[in-house]
Design an enzyme around this catalytic site. Structure first.
Site, PDB file in Angstrom:
ATOM      1  N   SER A 133      15.025 -51.543 -75.907  1.00 10.40           N
ATOM      2  CA  SER A 133      14.594 -50.608 -76.963  1.00 10.40           C
ATOM      3  C   SER A 133      15.782 -49.765 -77.388  1.00 10.40           C
ATOM      4  O   SER A 133      16.420 -49.114 -76.549  1.00 10.40           O
ATOM      5  CB  SER A 133      13.514 -49.662 -76.443  1.00 10.40           C
ATOM      6  OG  SER A 133      12.397 -50.379 -75.999  1.00 10.40           O
ATOM      7  N   ARG A 172      12.026 -41.455 -70.062  1.00  8.92           N
ATOM      8  CA  ARG A 172      13.420 -41.851 -70.366  1.00  8.92           C
ATOM      9  C   ARG A 172      14.379 -40.667 -70.193  1.00  8.92           C
ATOM     10  O   ARG A 172      15.318 -40.495 -70.969  1.00  8.92           O
ATOM     11  CB  ARG A 172      13.556 -42.415 -71.789  1.00  8.92           C
ATOM     12  CG  ARG A 172      12.737 -43.669 -72.063  1.00  8.92           C
ATOM     13  CD  ARG A 172      13.213 -44.832 -71.192  1.00  8.92           C
ATOM     14  NE  ARG A 172      12.595 -46.096 -71.585  1.00  8.92           N
ATOM     15  CZ  ARG A 172      11.463 -46.580 -71.076  1.00  8.92           C
ATOM     16  NH1 ARG A 172      10.805 -45.906 -70.141  1.00  8.92           N
ATOM     17  NH2 ARG A 172      11.000 -47.747 -71.464  1.00  8.92           N
ATOM     18  N   GLU A 190      17.598 -44.340 -77.616  1.00 14.04           N
ATOM     19  CA  GLU A 190      17.454 -44.384 -76.159  1.00 14.04           C
ATOM     20  C   GLU A 190      18.767 -44.858 -75.534  1.00 14.04           C
ATOM     21  O   GLU A 190      19.146 -44.457 -74.447  1.00 14.04           O
ATOM     22  CB  GLU A 190      16.321 -45.352 -75.796  1.00 14.04           C
ATOM     23  CG  GLU A 190      15.970 -45.328 -74.325  1.00 14.04           C
ATOM     24  CD  GLU A 190      15.595 -46.680 -73.776  1.00 14.04           C
ATOM     25  OE1 GLU A 190      16.512 -47.463 -73.442  1.00 14.04           O
ATOM     26  OE2 GLU A 190      14.381 -46.949 -73.672  1.00 14.04           O
TER      27      GLU A 190
END
Ligand code: FAD
Ligand code: EPU
Length: 338
Positions: free
Chosen positions: A238, A163, A334
């Site tokens: 998420s 990520r 995130e």
């Protein structure tokens, strides 16, 4: 070309009702460069928007929002084994994946049904079901905002991680991705069914010999079974990253919390399933005002209707605090909080 006081509710998958002071859509490179040049004169704040599926607006945006609509998919090069396929930044990611599957180009099938645009995919090196784009990424072109010129970035240049990329670090807010090229297999596809649920789903589909189509379909089915559809419930996937800890810490946690879920990584690290940590703190299915924690996947925060960005942030702070208290682990968002 410019709209003032533009409502962004339909341009972010959380469905947060905020306004951009100025909004412009770029359907081609010339327009994009014109907008960047105009903006330099005005010295405005600038936000590039793809599908708005990894953004949480907490207030009106007091600057210019540019919606990147550059379209097109083309082969830039090929040899006997590989095709180098370029997609422009505004192409919807899932459509591009399905284009590859239908043309029998292998490598992106595990990334089916991820929302958003091709241009945003390198920002956080999108990943799912055992694959990340860095595995097939060849290069991208991006417009440098300060000079209004195009630059090319190789896989190494992008400094991809979990990520993570250089565009979220040193080069944050400095480049606008205009196209991404992937190196995909034409035959001898390297099917990745390591993620257990894929194999189980292939059995359900009664097609245990993997191919590009059935892997994409298995991934689509798994995702539909647990992730909320943003068209029905506002969310950005998420909300937090899965935290990574040294193996020694993970072993200590295992002695205290027997069911803890973790995945061994390189260099003596373990990635812990944040959804499990959040569920253990009692948040799964919880609501706070109009913000909620999804009942089928605790890592996904949702807008239950009319939530403000501040409400979602408040819930996320409560979760961070509870997980910190119980496990001594600090969750990191995130989602890009604006
Ligand atoms: P946006 O939200 O519009 O933008 C994200 C960031 O990238 C912003 O900072 C924006 O300024 C910047 N940006 C966007 N386009 C450009 C560009 N052309 N140039 C420069 N900067 C740009 N992600 C995963 O990795 N794996 C998943 O499995 C996954 N599942 C998801 C499931 C759901 C239901 C949802 C809603 C989201 C999920 N996501 C997942 C997150 C999201 O889909 C991805 O991060 C996606 O790449 C975001 O694309 P976007 O076009 O919507 O980006
Ligand atoms: N789990 C729970 N409770 C929950 C959710 C998960 O206990 O409420 C545990 C389960 O043991 C489950 C494990 O966590 O087996 C992993 O869950 P899942 O397979 O749903 O994956 P994830 O780790 O929660 C990550 C990505 C997703 C990606 C999936 C599939 C991150 C932050 N998220 O989620 O990406 O789709 O794996 O590969 O890495 C996104 O980035 O937006 C996203 C959705």
């Amino acid at each position: 070309m410019y709209t003032q006081n533009f409502n962004l509710k339909n341009y972010n998958t959380f469905g947060i009702n905020v306004f951009a002071a100025q909004f412009a859509q770029a359907n081609n490179l010339n327009t994009l460069q014109q907008i960047v040049a105009d903006n330099k004169n005005q010295n405005n704040k600038l936000l590039i928007l793809g599908g708005g599926s990894n953004i949480l607006f907490t207030q009106n945006y007091n600057g210019l929002v540019i919606k990147n609509n550059l379209l097109g998919i083309n082969i830039v090069q090929q040899d006997a084994d590989f095709v180098y396929l370029q997609a422009h930044a505004g192409e919807p990611w899932h459509n591009f994946v399905m284009y590859c599957v239908s043309h029998a180009y292998g490598g992106l099938e595990n990334l089916a049904l991820i929302p958003g645009s091709v241009g945003a995919a390198p920002m956080q090196n999108i990943g799912a079901y055992g694959t990340e784009i860095k595995d097939t990424f060849y290069q991208l072109t991006a417009l440098e905002i300060s000079t209004n010129t195009l630059h090319t970035f190789s896989n190494t240049d992008c400094q991809f991680g979990y990520r993570q990329s250089i565009f979220k670090q040193q080069l944050k807010n400095k480049f606008i991705v205009t196209s991404v090229t992937f190196k995909l297999t034409k035959h001898n596809h390297n099917y990745n069914t390591s993620y257990g649920a894929i194999y189980t789903e292939l059995q359900q589909l009664k097609s245990t010999t993997p191919n590009l189509q059935n892997i994409a379909q298995a991934v689509i089915n798994i995702r539909n079974s647990k992730l909320p559809n943003p068209a029905q419930i506002g969310n950005a996937g998420s909300f937090f990253k899965n935290p990574t800890v040294p193996n020694s810490i993970y072993q200590q946690l295992q002695t205290q919390f027997s069911g803890i879920v973790g995945y061994a990584q390189n260099n003596n690290q373990t990635k812990i399933a944040a959804g499990w940590l959040i569920e253990q703190c009692g948040f799964k299915g919880a609501q706070k005002g109009n913000a909620g924690c999804h009942a089928k996947q605790a890592l996904v925060l949702v807008n239950l209707g009319g939530a403000t960005g501040a409400e979602i942030v408040q819930l996320s702070n409560n979760i961070i605090h509870a997980v910190q208290q119980k496990f001594g682990i600090t969750l990191e968002p995130e989602v890009n909080i604006i």
